[in-house]
Design a protein around this motif. Structure first.
Motif, PDB file in Angstrom:
ATOM      1  N   PHE A 114       8.852  -4.634 -15.648  1.00 57.27           N
ATOM      2  CA  PHE A 114      10.256  -4.434 -15.293  1.00 57.27           C
ATOM      3  C   PHE A 114      10.395  -4.078 -13.816  1.00 57.27           C
ATOM      4  O   PHE A 114      11.269  -4.600 -13.109  1.00 57.27           O
ATOM      5  N   ALA A 115       9.544  -3.189 -13.317  1.00 52.79           N
ATOM      6  CA  ALA A 115       9.619  -2.779 -11.918  1.00 52.79           C
ATOM      7  C   ALA A 115       9.317  -3.942 -10.990  1.00 52.79           C
ATOM      8  O   ALA A 115       9.971  -4.105  -9.946  1.00 52.79           O
ATOM      9  N   TYR A 116       8.341  -4.771 -11.346  1.00 54.27           N
ATOM     10  CA  TYR A 116       8.014  -5.918 -10.492  1.00 54.27           C
ATOM     11  C   TYR A 116       9.163  -6.911 -10.459  1.00 54.27           C
ATOM     12  O   TYR A 116       9.492  -7.452  -9.403  1.00 54.27           O
ATOM     13  N   ALA A 117       9.791  -7.130 -11.612  1.00 56.30           N
ATOM     14  CA  ALA A 117      10.934  -8.049 -11.647  1.00 56.30           C
ATOM     15  C   ALA A 117      12.088  -7.516 -10.797  1.00 56.30           C
ATOM     16  O   ALA A 117      12.723  -8.266 -10.046  1.00 56.30           O
ATOM     17  N   LEU A 118      12.351  -6.216 -10.878  1.00 52.16           N
ATOM     18  CA  LEU A 118      13.439  -5.637 -10.092  1.00 52.16           C
ATOM     19  C   LEU A 118      13.148  -5.645  -8.597  1.00 52.16           C
ATOM     20  O   LEU A 118      14.076  -5.613  -7.784  1.00 52.16           O
ATOM     21  N   SER A 119      11.879  -5.675  -8.223  1.00 53.09           N
ATOM     22  CA  SER A 119      11.526  -5.682  -6.805  1.00 53.09           C
ATOM     23  C   SER A 119      11.681  -7.042  -6.163  1.00 53.09           C
ATOM     24  O   SER A 119      11.648  -7.152  -4.938  1.00 53.09           O
ATOM     25  N   ARG A 120      11.864  -8.100  -6.980  1.00 52.74           N
ATOM     26  CA  ARG A 120      12.034  -9.443  -6.438  1.00 52.74           C
ATOM     27  C   ARG A 120      13.498  -9.674  -6.082  1.00 52.74           C
ATOM     28  O   ARG A 120      14.365  -9.664  -6.944  1.00 52.74           O
ATOM     29  N   LYS A 121      13.773  -9.846  -4.803  1.00 54.64           N
ATOM     30  CA  LYS A 121      15.159  -9.952  -4.337  1.00 54.64           C
ATOM     31  C   LYS A 121      15.847 -11.229  -4.800  1.00 54.64           C
ATOM     32  O   LYS A 121      17.076 -11.320  -4.767  1.00 54.64           O
ATOM     33  N   HIS A 122      15.091 -12.241  -5.222  1.00 52.45           N
ATOM     34  CA  HIS A 122      15.716 -13.481  -5.683  1.00 52.45           C
ATOM     35  C   HIS A 122      16.070 -13.437  -7.164  1.00 52.45           C
ATOM     36  O   HIS A 122      16.582 -14.421  -7.705  1.00 52.45           O
ATOM     37  N   LEU A 123      15.816 -12.323  -7.826  1.00 55.72           N
ATOM     38  CA  LEU A 123      16.147 -12.205  -9.244  1.00 55.72           C
ATOM     39  C   LEU A 123      17.661 -12.165  -9.416  1.00 55.72           C
ATOM     40  O   LEU A 123      18.348 -11.346  -8.813  1.00 55.72           O
ATOM     41  N   ARG A 124      18.177 -13.034 -10.262  1.00 54.15           N
ATOM     42  CA  ARG A 124      19.616 -13.065 -10.518  1.00 54.15           C
ATOM     43  C   ARG A 124      20.023 -11.843 -11.356  1.00 54.15           C
ATOM     44  O   ARG A 124      19.362 -11.507 -12.332  1.00 54.15           O
TER      45      ARG A 124
END
Length: 310
Positions: A114-124
């Motif tokens: 979850f933290a890695y996904a939230l750290s990706r700025k291109h995540l919608r």
């Protein structure tokens, strides 16, 4: 062009200056004062633990008289024998180990992904997910709705999952890991992606191996929390064979404190009531003390690397 030979005098002057700074009177005073303060802090931190150890092995009369400091008085093992001779104690201890291992693995898997996904700025929808996570830090459904959800709707009462799943993600730990992943070099991920590695491959083969410090820190946080947890068991478990050791020891302390009649010799009963708190604290803290030295070097650096930047 500046060569190493040209730079050598400058390096020598810098080293000389540092040596002179270290040898100043103020620096020596600072080292002495700093050493004294650290020694006092160490004594203050160690004294309560040593006092607990001493009381765990001391006789009731010395404890009641306030004569036990850091050395046991009237050495005895009555309370240890009473606790450790009970088969239920070891069953509950095994349960705690299982709950801690399974809960920590699940928590780390969910928190890191979850933290890695939230750290990706291109995540919608990234800001929306962050907002939802932060919202849960300040507001919750309440005790009764949580109990109804776990016990009646999800049918997890008297199961392992009632202990390890409801608190699987700590939002604080999540935000610390997100902050760490925010500062992760994007060039490594881009190079791996150019080599044909998938997102999961980048995460498991590139990111996680380079994040040992923060992973060790979060693992320690989750493991200690799970090890010390008893309230979830109090709510969702009815069978004593499923209790964690914290629940067993809580019931033991309550029984020793609130009962005037205990089976067995009365002197043993008085002894158990006098120092059972020290014995239980000692038995529960030892595993954490044994584990901590192996991950201490990761713990300090992990807290600094994952700190939230202002």
């Amino acid at each position: 062009m500046v060569t190493d030979l040209d730079a050598a005098p400058d390096i020598a002057r810098v080293r000389t200056s540092l040596t002179q700074i270290k040898d100043t009177r103020g620096t020596r005073v600072f080292r002495v004062v700093n050493g004294v303060i650290l020694a006092i802090v160490c004594v203050l931190m160690l004294y309560p633990f040593l006092n607990i150890v001493a009381k765990a092995f001391s006789a009731e009369s010395y404890i009641a008289a306030g004569q036990v400091n850091v050395i046991p008085r009237g050495f005895n093992l009555t309370t240890f024998n009473a606790v450790m001779s009970d088969a239920m104690f070891w069953t509950n201890y095994k349960n705690t180990v299982v709950y801690t291992v399974v809960g920590t693995v699940i928590a780390m898997l969910l928190t890191t992904t979850f933290a890695y996904a939230l750290s990706r700025k291109h995540l919608r929808g990234r800001n929306g997910f962050i907002g939802i996570a932060v919202f849960t830090m300040f507001f919750s459904g309440g005790l009764i709705p949580n109990y109804i959800l776990v016990a009646q709707w999800l049918h997890m009462r008297n199961t392992l999952w009632a202990i390890v799943l409801p608190g699987a993600i700590s939002v604080f730990n999540l935000l610390v890991m997100k902050s760490f992943f925010d500062g992760f070099p994007s060039e490594l991920e881009e190079a791996a992606a150019l080599d044909g590695m998938s997102t999961y491959g980048v995460f498991f083969r590139i990111v996680l191996p380079l994040s040992k410090a923060i992973l060790a820190t979060m693992t320690l946080f989750y493991a200690v929390t799970q090890w010390n947890s008893w309230f979830s068991a109090f709510l969702y478990l009815d069978q004593k064979s499923l209790f964690p050791v914290m629940m067993y020891l809580r019931n033991l302390i309550a029984a020793a404190s609130g009962s005037t009649e205990v089976t067995g010799d009365m002197q043993d009963a008085v002894q158990i009531g006098a120092n059972i708190q020290s014995v239980t604290m000692l038995l529960t803290v030892l595993p954490i003390i044994c584990v901590y030295p192996f991950i201490q070097k990761y713990f300090v650096s992990g807290v600094m690397l994952g700190s939230v930047k202002g």
